[in-house]
Design an enzyme around this catalytic site. Structure first.
Site, PDB file in Angstrom:
ATOM      1  N   ASP A 135      -3.506   0.424   6.408  1.00 29.98           N
ATOM      2  CA  ASP A 135      -4.460  -1.225   5.744  1.00 29.98           C
ATOM      3  C   ASP A 135      -4.290  -1.784   7.884  1.00 29.98           C
ATOM      4  O   ASP A 135      -4.337  -3.038   6.868  1.00 29.98           O
ATOM      5  CB  ASP A 135      -3.465  -2.195   4.749  1.00 29.98           C
ATOM      6  CG  ASP A 135      -3.690  -1.089   3.882  1.00 29.98           C
ATOM      7  OD1 ASP A 135      -3.783   0.216   3.855  1.00 29.98           O
ATOM      8  OD2 ASP A 135      -2.791  -1.698   3.047  1.00 29.98           O
ATOM      9  N   ASP A 188      -6.524   3.931   5.263  1.00 29.00           N
ATOM     10  CA  ASP A 188      -7.202   2.726   5.629  1.00 29.00           C
ATOM     11  C   ASP A 188      -7.347   2.119   6.924  1.00 29.00           C
ATOM     12  O   ASP A 188      -6.429   1.127   7.351  1.00 29.00           O
ATOM     13  CB  ASP A 188      -6.858   1.521   4.965  1.00 29.00           C
ATOM     14  CG  ASP A 188      -6.998   1.506   3.416  1.00 29.00           C
ATOM     15  OD1 ASP A 188      -8.667   1.728   3.100  1.00 29.00           O
ATOM     16  OD2 ASP A 188      -7.432   0.681   2.392  1.00 29.00           O
ATOM     17  N   TYR A 225     -11.254  -0.195   8.763  1.00 29.38           N
ATOM     18  CA  TYR A 225     -12.096  -1.178   7.712  1.00 29.38           C
ATOM     19  C   TYR A 225     -13.692  -0.843   8.598  1.00 29.38           C
ATOM     20  O   TYR A 225     -14.712  -1.851   8.517  1.00 29.38           O
ATOM     21  CB  TYR A 225     -12.069  -2.351   7.807  1.00 29.38           C
ATOM     22  CG  TYR A 225     -10.103  -2.376   6.594  1.00 29.38           C
ATOM     23  CD1 TYR A 225      -9.629  -1.893   7.446  1.00 29.38           C
ATOM     24  CD2 TYR A 225     -10.245  -2.842   5.600  1.00 29.38           C
ATOM     25  CE1 TYR A 225      -7.990  -1.765   6.096  1.00 29.38           C
ATOM     26  CE2 TYR A 225      -9.733  -2.960   4.722  1.00 29.38           C
ATOM     27  CZ  TYR A 225      -8.182  -2.289   5.486  1.00 29.38           C
ATOM     28  OH  TYR A 225      -6.895  -1.799   4.505  1.00 29.38           O
ATOM     29  N   HIS A 282      -1.909   7.690  -0.039  1.00 30.62           N
ATOM     30  CA  HIS A 282      -2.511   6.130  -0.074  1.00 30.62           C
ATOM     31  C   HIS A 282      -2.024   4.673  -0.649  1.00 30.62           C
ATOM     32  O   HIS A 282      -1.686   3.828  -0.643  1.00 30.62           O
ATOM     33  CB  HIS A 282      -4.245   5.836   0.716  1.00 30.62           C
ATOM     34  CG  HIS A 282      -4.613   4.507   1.164  1.00 30.62           C
ATOM     35  ND1 HIS A 282      -4.238   4.133   2.018  1.00 30.62           N
ATOM     36  CD2 HIS A 282      -5.479   3.639   0.502  1.00 30.62           C
ATOM     37  CE1 HIS A 282      -4.384   2.142   1.703  1.00 30.62           C
ATOM     38  NE2 HIS A 282      -5.382   2.270   1.148  1.00 30.62           N
ATOM     39  N   HIS A 301      -3.454  -4.256  -8.295  1.00 30.84           N
ATOM     40  CA  HIS A 301      -3.640  -2.776  -8.117  1.00 30.84           C
ATOM     41  C   HIS A 301      -2.775  -1.544  -9.040  1.00 30.84           C
ATOM     42  O   HIS A 301      -2.932  -0.622  -8.940  1.00 30.84           O
ATOM     43  CB  HIS A 301      -2.564  -2.225  -6.836  1.00 30.84           C
ATOM     44  CG  HIS A 301      -4.273  -3.116  -5.713  1.00 30.84           C
ATOM     45  ND1 HIS A 301      -5.277  -1.785  -5.648  1.00 30.84           N
ATOM     46  CD2 HIS A 301      -4.171  -3.806  -4.790  1.00 30.84           C
ATOM     47  CE1 HIS A 301      -6.103  -2.818  -4.597  1.00 30.84           C
ATOM     48  NE2 HIS A 301      -5.429  -3.908  -3.816  1.00 30.84           N
ATOM     49  N   HIS A 343      -2.416   0.442   0.888  1.00 31.34           N
ATOM     50  CA  HIS A 343      -3.213   0.222   0.560  1.00 31.34           C
ATOM     51  C   HIS A 343      -3.424  -1.203  -0.386  1.00 31.34           C
ATOM     52  O   HIS A 343      -4.761  -1.728  -0.750  1.00 31.34           O
ATOM     53  CB  HIS A 343      -3.440   0.766  -1.321  1.00 31.34           C
ATOM     54  CG  HIS A 343      -4.749   0.687  -1.464  1.00 31.34           C
ATOM     55  ND1 HIS A 343      -5.823   0.724  -1.446  1.00 31.34           N
ATOM     56  CD2 HIS A 343      -4.865   0.826  -3.676  1.00 31.34           C
ATOM     57  CE1 HIS A 343      -6.952   0.546  -2.480  1.00 31.34           C
ATOM     58  NE2 HIS A 343      -5.827   0.439  -3.042  1.00 31.34           N
ATOM     59  N   HIS A 369      -1.658  -4.113   0.796  1.00 26.31           N
ATOM     60  CA  HIS A 369      -2.102  -5.557   1.395  1.00 26.31           C
ATOM     61  C   HIS A 369      -0.468  -6.712   1.552  1.00 26.31           C
ATOM     62  O   HIS A 369      -0.412  -8.092   1.152  1.00 26.31           O
ATOM     63  CB  HIS A 369      -2.924  -6.153   1.739  1.00 26.31           C
ATOM     64  CG  HIS A 369      -4.271  -5.463   1.958  1.00 26.31           C
ATOM     65  ND1 HIS A 369      -4.801  -5.211   3.092  1.00 26.31           N
ATOM     66  CD2 HIS A 369      -4.814  -4.491   1.151  1.00 26.31           C
ATOM     67  CE1 HIS A 369      -5.433  -4.779   3.258  1.00 26.31           C
ATOM     68  NE2 HIS A 369      -5.529  -3.872   2.235  1.00 26.31           N
TER      69      HIS A 369
HETATM   70 FE   LIG Z   1      -7.138   1.619   0.650  1.00 21.60          FE
END
Ligand SMILES: [Fe+2]
Ligand SMILES: *[C@@H]1O[C@H](CO)[C@@H](O)[C@H](O)[C@H]1NC(C)=O
Ligand SMILES: *[C@@H]1O[C@H](CO)[C@@H](O)[C@H](O)[C@H]1NC(C)=O
Ligand SMILES: *[C@@H]1O[C@H](CO)[C@@H](O)[C@H](O)[C@H]1NC(C)=O
Ligand SMILES: *[C@@H]1O[C@H](CO)[C@@H](O)[C@H](O)[C@H]1NC(C)=O
Ligand SMILES: *[C@@H]1O[C@H](CO)[C@@H](O)[C@H](O)[C@H]1NC(C)=O
Ligand SMILES: *[C@@H]1O[C@H](CO)[C@@H](O)[C@H](O)[C@H]1NC(C)=O
Ligand SMILES: *[C@@H]1O[C@H](CO)[C@@H](O)[C@H](O)[C@H]1NC(C)=O
Ligand SMILES: CC(=O)N[C@H]1CO[C@H](CO)[C@@H](O)[C@@H]1O
Length: 444
Positions: A237, A265, A268, A378, A388, A415, A417
């Protein structure tokens, strides 16, 4: 030879700061392992996206840029670099580039021919541009409206989303310009790829691209070579804020890893394609010097109409090298470690190609050579982030028994964060034979 948790030292960023996690993998053959815990703490809170005018992300206007190294096989490294010729119509179109490389920086005894490819991306003016869930806006709606408005230069019948105001762009929605609006077509720069071959393990190599750009990197140990600890830099991320840049610098200078694993990720870009280029420039200090492996994720696939295209062209996975038919899953072996990368957004049920490949790959693992078995994907199978939770359950249901059967040690994910690490676990229950799950991610 047996792996042992006594011989893993883990750099942890302190609670909730979600990046810069590092494992030093050794095994019982190496008695002098050092336990280290990092005091690194990623800065908290939203950090604005680095603006396109920042020197760190500016185009080099035709010169070599966005240089990065992808681990490929024990004796092979993939070198990728870019020329942005979009502002240089008179520049000759060079679709090949010579890369010289070798152990001696002066003689550079080997030569490889890099070949260029370009791709077209359909720009999507995603609401992430002006209303991002993380960080601060990169463009406002008026700026997007201006970008989409081609009526001053395109044929008049071409539809544009609106003429000159932001008023018609839905506040929090993604908008695609019409397919026949030329402003919606992104032309990638020339993306060159070359495989540097016949490399010796544990050796520093120097490279020079067209006599114009030079760098160096150190190759990894052969799998089965347990003579020294292996240091992994692990992150996910990443994005392109000042925090992303700080984390990158931390990995490069403080962690100084042998190999970097990025669990999905990356940029972005979210289908605003030029952000793949700004990310490539921002990450160059780390990625032109250290070997990385990546896996694809939601921001590579389906935030905007990315469909993995930007990712696939720029971050080539070593799937050919690992008997895999898809860039979405592959394996890599070095020292005491066998890495398997999987696709969280790739069909994973028991009749899928991915599942069958995974089963075969796991049966090929030789624990005497690579006592550490790490699976990178991920979307976490276990996490306490209620936004999530559940996203990874179907994949877990399908594949967890396989990972358990083959004694996977570590599952590396991103994923959410935030940083979180489980006890060894299997089917929701602490189990000393199950893998430990690391959830990483830049909390920006
Ligand atoms: Fe993600
Ligand atoms: C590199 O090659 C040059 C020219 O052959 C030689 O003089 C030099 O000693 C070599 N350097 C190393 C480190 O081997
Ligand atoms: C939007 O951004 C542009 C620069 O990109 C700026 O000139 C303009 O004032 C901004 N508009 C609003 C409404 O903030
Ligand atoms: C854009 O301008 C043209 C010509 O002035 C006008 O016909 C059209 O309705 C406008 N489109 C939008 C979306 O405002
Ligand atoms: C290798 O590359 C790094 C990073 O660019 C640089 O700092 C270092 O000086 C280089 N090493 C040599 C021996 O040139
Ligand atoms: C981000 O970093 C750059 C370069 O260090 C600095 O100039 C800028 O002010 C920083 N931006 C923010 C919002 O901290
Ligand atoms: C696996 O998933 C694919 C795609 O969703 C689906 O077409 C197929 O029927 C599924 N197979 C099984 C056995 O569930
Ligand atoms: C594990 O927990 C999830 C979420 O709480 C639940 O849906 C699932 O049925 C559980 N699975 C097992 C094997 O207990
Ligand atoms: C529901 C929602 O996400 N609303 C956001 C829409 O975008 C504006 C900024 O343009 C935000 O302030 C709202 O919170």
């Amino acid at each position: 030879m047996q792996r042992s948790w006594a011989a893993i030292a883990i750099f942890l960023s302190v609670l909730l700061s979600a990046i810069g996690v590092l494992a030093v993998l050794t095994n019982d053959a190496v008695p002098d392992w050092v336990s280290r815990t990092s005091s690194y703490q990623a800065p908290r809170g939203a950090s604005p996206e680095i603006p396109p005018t920042d020197i760190r992300v500016l185009s080099r206007m035709g010169a070599i840029e966005q240089v990065h190294l992808v681990a490929s096989r024990h004796d092979r490294v993939t070198l990728v670099f870019v020329r942005d010729i979009s502002a240089s119509p008179d520049m000759p179109l060079q679709l090949q580039a010579t890369v010289r490389y070798g152990r001696n920086a002066t003689t550079l005894d080997n030569e490889g021919l890099a070949k260029a490819r370009v791709y077209t991306g359909m720009q999507e003016y995603n609401s992430y541009l002006w209303n991002p869930p993380m960080g601060a806006p990169f463009l406002n709606r008026s700026a997007v409206a201006a970008l989409m408005n081609t009526q001053s230069w395109a044929q008049p019948w071409w539809q544009v989303y609106n003429n000159d105001t932001a008023a018609d762009i839905p506040e929090n929605k993604s908008v695609n310009a019409a397919y026949n609006n030329p402003a919606s077509l992104y032309q990638s720069p020339l993306i060159y790829t070359v495989k540097l071959e016949n490399l010796l393990p544990n050796t520093q190599y120097f490279y020079e691209i067209e006599g114009e750009y030079s760098g160096n990197f150190t190759t990894l140990p052969m799998d089965g070579d347990h003579s020294k600890p292996l240091t992994l830099g692990m992150w996910a991320d990443v994005g392109q804020t000042n925090v992303s840049a700080l984390n990158m610098e931390y990995l490069l200078h403080d962690v100084n890893p042998d190999l970097v694993l990025l669990a999905g990720d990356l940029s972005y870009a979210d289908a605003f394609q030029q952000r793949w280029d700004t990310w490539g420039r921002l990450m160059e200090p780390l990625m032109s010097h250290k070997l990385s492996l990546f896996c694809n994720a939601d921001h590579e696939l389906n935030v905007g109409n990315e469909q993995n295209v930007g990712y696939m062209f720029r971050y080539p996975a070593p799937f050919d090298e690992s008997n895999s038919p898809s860039f979405e899953y592959y394996s890599f072996k070095t020292g005491p470690l066998h890495v398997i990368a999987l696709g969280s957004y790739t069909v994973f049920n028991r009749s899928s190609v991915q599942y069958r490949w995974l089963e075969e790959e796991l049966s090929r693992v030789d624990r005497r050579r690579t006592p550490w078995l790490l699976v990178m994907l991920h979307v976490p199978w276990y996490c306490s982030n209620f936004v999530h939770i559940g996203e990874g359950l179907l994949m877990r249901e399908s594949m967890e028994p396989l990972l358990y059967k083959y004694g996977v040690d570590i599952v590396l994910t991103g994923h959410v964060h935030a940083y979180e690490r489980t006890y060894p676990v299997y089917q929701n229950v602490t189990n000393p034979c199950g893998p430990v799950h690391f959830d990483l991610g830049d909390c920006r």
